[in-house]
Design a protein around this motif. Structure first.
Motif, PDB file in Angstrom:
ATOM      1  N   ILE A  27     -24.355 -17.506  11.421  1.00 22.50           N
ATOM      2  CA  ILE A  27     -25.452 -18.733  11.194  1.00 22.50           C
ATOM      3  C   ILE A  27     -24.862 -19.760  11.253  1.00 22.50           C
ATOM      4  CG2 ILE A  27     -27.245 -16.773  10.415  1.00 22.50           C
ATOM      5  CD1 ILE A  27     -26.694 -17.891   7.618  1.00 22.50           C
ATOM      6  N   GLU A  28     -23.660 -20.094  11.266  1.00 24.27           N
ATOM      7  CA  GLU A  28     -22.839 -21.331  11.206  1.00 24.27           C
ATOM      8  C   GLU A  28     -23.049 -22.139   9.647  1.00 24.27           C
ATOM      9  OE1 GLU A  28     -24.028 -23.571  14.331  1.00 24.27           O
ATOM     10  OE2 GLU A  28     -23.230 -22.128  15.696  1.00 24.27           O
ATOM     11  N   ALA A  29     -22.989 -21.256   8.792  1.00 24.10           N
ATOM     12  CA  ALA A  29     -22.949 -21.562   7.423  1.00 24.10           C
ATOM     13  C   ALA A  29     -21.871 -22.403   7.069  1.00 24.10           C
ATOM     14  CB  ALA A  29     -23.209 -20.458   6.138  1.00 24.10           C
ATOM     15  N   PRO A  30     -21.877 -23.445   6.135  1.00 26.74           N
ATOM     16  CA  PRO A  30     -20.787 -24.092   5.803  1.00 26.74           C
ATOM     17  C   PRO A  30     -19.592 -23.404   5.278  1.00 26.74           C
ATOM     18  CG  PRO A  30     -22.881 -25.034   4.604  1.00 26.74           C
ATOM     19  CD  PRO A  30     -22.934 -23.982   5.314  1.00 26.74           C
ATOM     20  N   HIS A  31     -18.252 -23.951   5.624  1.00 22.94           N
ATOM     21  CA  HIS A  31     -17.064 -23.313   5.134  1.00 22.94           C
ATOM     22  C   HIS A  31     -16.820 -22.891   3.781  1.00 22.94           C
ATOM     23  CE1 HIS A  31     -15.393 -25.252   8.846  1.00 22.94           C
ATOM     24  NE2 HIS A  31     -15.583 -24.032   9.197  1.00 22.94           N
ATOM     25  N   PHE A  32     -17.632 -23.900   2.852  1.00 26.40           N
ATOM     26  CA  PHE A  32     -17.683 -23.499   1.428  1.00 26.40           C
ATOM     27  C   PHE A  32     -18.120 -22.069   0.981  1.00 26.40           C
ATOM     28  CE2 PHE A  32     -20.186 -23.621  -2.552  1.00 26.40           C
ATOM     29  CZ  PHE A  32     -19.244 -23.957  -3.460  1.00 26.40           C
ATOM     30  N   TRP A  33     -19.352 -21.648   1.813  1.00 24.38           N
ATOM     31  CA  TRP A  33     -20.055 -20.497   1.474  1.00 24.38           C
ATOM     32  C   TRP A  33     -19.357 -19.381   2.050  1.00 24.38           C
ATOM     33  CZ3 TRP A  33     -22.821 -21.030  -2.679  1.00 24.38           C
ATOM     34  CH2 TRP A  33     -23.367 -22.304  -2.723  1.00 24.38           C
ATOM     35  N   ALA A  80     -15.805 -19.181   2.413  1.00 21.94           N
ATOM     36  CA  ALA A  80     -14.721 -19.082   1.574  1.00 21.94           C
ATOM     37  C   ALA A  80     -15.130 -18.302   0.071  1.00 21.94           C
ATOM     38  CB  ALA A  80     -13.958 -20.364   1.412  1.00 21.94           C
ATOM     39  N   ASN A  81     -16.120 -18.970  -0.089  1.00 21.64           N
ATOM     40  CA  ASN A  81     -16.704 -18.560  -1.434  1.00 21.64           C
ATOM     41  C   ASN A  81     -17.266 -16.897  -1.600  1.00 21.64           C
ATOM     42  OD1 ASN A  81     -16.605 -20.447  -3.835  1.00 21.64           O
ATOM     43  ND2 ASN A  81     -16.917 -21.653  -2.104  1.00 21.64           N
ATOM     44  N   VAL A  82     -17.799 -16.507  -0.619  1.00 22.79           N
ATOM     45  CA  VAL A  82     -18.523 -15.118  -0.483  1.00 22.79           C
ATOM     46  C   VAL A  82     -16.923 -14.259  -0.295  1.00 22.79           C
ATOM     47  CG1 VAL A  82     -18.970 -14.904   2.148  1.00 22.79           C
ATOM     48  CG2 VAL A  82     -20.032 -13.647   0.172  1.00 22.79           C
ATOM     49  N   LEU A  83     -16.160 -14.764   0.279  1.00 19.89           N
ATOM     50  CA  LEU A  83     -14.777 -13.915   0.543  1.00 19.89           C
ATOM     51  C   LEU A  83     -13.893 -13.979  -0.873  1.00 19.89           C
ATOM     52  CD1 LEU A  83     -13.436 -14.964   4.106  1.00 19.89           C
ATOM     53  CD2 LEU A  83     -14.170 -12.843   3.212  1.00 19.89           C
ATOM     54  N   TYR A  84     -13.948 -15.039  -1.687  1.00 21.98           N
ATOM     55  CA  TYR A  84     -13.176 -14.806  -2.713  1.00 21.98           C
ATOM     56  C   TYR A  84     -14.089 -14.110  -3.913  1.00 21.98           C
ATOM     57  CZ  TYR A  84     -10.729 -17.020  -6.616  1.00 21.98           C
ATOM     58  OH  TYR A  84     -10.065 -17.081  -7.731  1.00 21.98           O
ATOM     59  N   LEU A  85     -15.180 -14.137  -4.041  1.00 19.46           N
ATOM     60  CA  LEU A  85     -15.929 -13.434  -4.733  1.00 19.46           C
ATOM     61  C   LEU A  85     -15.724 -11.801  -4.421  1.00 19.46           C
ATOM     62  CD1 LEU A  85     -18.251 -13.178  -7.153  1.00 19.46           C
ATOM     63  CD2 LEU A  85     -19.961 -13.308  -5.416  1.00 19.46           C
ATOM     64  N   CYS A  86     -15.891 -11.708  -3.276  1.00 14.47           N
ATOM     65  CA  CYS A  86     -15.637 -10.167  -2.827  1.00 14.47           C
ATOM     66  C   CYS A  86     -14.378  -9.603  -3.158  1.00 14.47           C
ATOM     67  CB  CYS A  86     -16.330  -9.742  -1.340  1.00 14.47           C
ATOM     68  SG  CYS A  86     -18.130  -9.880  -1.118  1.00 14.47           S
ATOM     69  N   PHE A  87     -13.319 -10.404  -2.992  1.00 13.89           N
ATOM     70  CA  PHE A  87     -11.886 -10.090  -3.476  1.00 13.89           C
ATOM     71  C   PHE A  87     -11.932  -9.846  -4.966  1.00 13.89           C
ATOM     72  CE2 PHE A  87      -9.987 -12.036   0.385  1.00 13.89           C
ATOM     73  CZ  PHE A  87     -10.236 -11.166   1.287  1.00 13.89           C
ATOM     74  N   VAL A  88     -12.394 -10.702  -5.630  1.00 12.90           N
ATOM     75  CA  VAL A  88     -12.647 -10.561  -7.135  1.00 12.90           C
ATOM     76  C   VAL A  88     -13.429  -9.332  -7.578  1.00 12.90           C
ATOM     77  CG1 VAL A  88     -13.381 -11.531  -9.375  1.00 12.90           C
ATOM     78  CG2 VAL A  88     -12.344 -12.997  -7.739  1.00 12.90           C
ATOM     79  N   LEU A  89     -14.491  -9.130  -6.957  1.00 11.10           N
ATOM     80  CA  LEU A  89     -15.204  -7.788  -7.203  1.00 11.10           C
ATOM     81  C   LEU A  89     -14.515  -6.567  -6.932  1.00 11.10           C
ATOM     82  CD1 LEU A  89     -18.974  -9.089  -6.265  1.00 11.10           C
ATOM     83  CD2 LEU A  89     -17.806  -8.828  -8.703  1.00 11.10           C
ATOM     84  N   SER A  90     -13.829  -6.758  -5.783  1.00 13.25           N
ATOM     85  CA  SER A  90     -13.004  -5.679  -5.462  1.00 13.25           C
ATOM     86  C   SER A  90     -11.730  -5.282  -6.427  1.00 13.25           C
ATOM     87  CB  SER A  90     -12.170  -5.868  -4.031  1.00 13.25           C
ATOM     88  OG  SER A  90     -11.251  -4.836  -3.815  1.00 13.25           O
ATOM     89  N   ALA A  91     -11.178  -6.369  -6.930  1.00 13.18           N
ATOM     90  CA  ALA A  91     -10.153  -6.261  -7.928  1.00 13.18           C
ATOM     91  C   ALA A  91     -10.967  -5.530  -9.196  1.00 13.18           C
ATOM     92  CB  ALA A  91      -9.382  -7.146  -8.141  1.00 13.18           C
ATOM     93  N   VAL A  92     -11.883  -6.064  -9.649  1.00  7.25           N
ATOM     94  CA  VAL A  92     -12.728  -5.563 -10.981  1.00  7.25           C
ATOM     95  C   VAL A  92     -12.938  -4.222 -10.783  1.00  7.25           C
ATOM     96  CG1 VAL A  92     -14.660  -6.042 -12.472  1.00  7.25           C
ATOM     97  CG2 VAL A  92     -13.116  -7.854 -11.499  1.00  7.25           C
ATOM     98  N   LEU A  93     -13.892  -3.844  -9.774  1.00  3.99           N
ATOM     99  CA  LEU A  93     -14.294  -2.781  -9.389  1.00  3.99           C
ATOM    100  C   LEU A  93     -13.546  -1.568  -9.260  1.00  3.99           C
ATOM    101  CD1 LEU A  93     -16.969  -0.934  -9.038  1.00  3.99           C
ATOM    102  CD2 LEU A  93     -16.606  -1.324  -6.825  1.00  3.99           C
ATOM    103  N   GLY A  94     -12.215  -2.109  -8.719  1.00  2.00           N
ATOM    104  CA  GLY A  94     -10.976  -0.910  -8.635  1.00  2.00           C
ATOM    105  C   GLY A  94     -10.578  -0.675  -9.914  1.00  2.00           C
ATOM    106  N   SER A  95     -10.295  -1.928 -10.925  1.00  2.00           N
ATOM    107  CA  SER A  95      -9.785  -1.529 -11.914  1.00  2.00           C
ATOM    108  C   SER A  95     -10.746  -0.933 -12.923  1.00  2.00           C
ATOM    109  CB  SER A  95      -9.536  -2.974 -12.527  1.00  2.00           C
ATOM    110  OG  SER A  95      -8.651  -3.703 -11.966  1.00  2.00           O
ATOM    111  N   LEU A  96     -12.106  -1.133 -12.779  1.00  2.00           N
ATOM    112  CA  LEU A  96     -13.017  -0.509 -13.723  1.00  2.00           C
ATOM    113  C   LEU A  96     -12.899   1.059 -13.278  1.00  2.00           C
ATOM    114  CD1 LEU A  96     -15.837  -3.064 -14.131  1.00  2.00           C
ATOM    115  CD2 LEU A  96     -14.192  -2.485 -15.691  1.00  2.00           C
TER     116      LEU A  96
END
Length: 140
Positions: free
Chosen positions: A105-111, A113-129
């Motif tokens: 949908i040609e969203a800005p690069h900001f969004w 990059a941030n959705v990827l970063y957030l999901c990597f963080v959530l992946s690390a947290v969920l895997g750890s939990l």
């Protein structure tokens, strides 16, 4: 507490603290402008880099402590690690699909990059939990 459980706690804390620091830096960097215009690349790279270094240092620290105590990873540790990694990887897939949809949908690069970063963080947290829960409650 098992060596791998201690590492899981450390990774969860490092991930949450690192991402919180990133959010604070980006929001402060926006300085009243829309978030899309905030400088995000440098804070993202620094927080990811520091998180990786902190994860490596904590792994080495807990590894040395485990070796001094004569502890070794056994089959149960490897199975818990495999299951927890599979659970955590779900957010990597969600992040990839979300980023692909944002790109379509040609969203800005900001969004993107941030959705990827957030999901990597959530992946690390969920895997750890998941790893912590498996150590504390056991596997079925």
């Amino acid at each position: 507490m098992a060596f791998e459980e201690k590492r899981a706690w450390a990774l969860a804390v490092i991930s949450v603290v690192g991402y919180a620091l990133y959010v604070v830096l980006v929001v402060n960097g926006a300085a009243g402008r829309p978030l899309v215009n905030a400088p995000y690349v440098t804070p993202m790279l620094w927080t990811i880099g520091l998180g990786v270094v902190a994860g490596i240092v904590s792994g080495i620290w807990f590894g040395i402590a485990a070796r001094n105590d004569g502890l070794q990873a056994d089959e149960r540790d490897r199975e818990i690690g495999r299951i927890a990694d599979n659970i955590g990887q779900s957010f990597v897939v969600i992040g990839g699909v979300s980023a692909m949809a944002l790109a379509m949908i040609e969203a800005p690069h900001f969004w993107i990059a941030n959705v990827l970063y957030l999901c990597f963080v959530l992946s690390a947290v969920l895997g750890s939990l998941a790893k912590i829960a498996l150590y504390q409650r056991g596997m079925l």
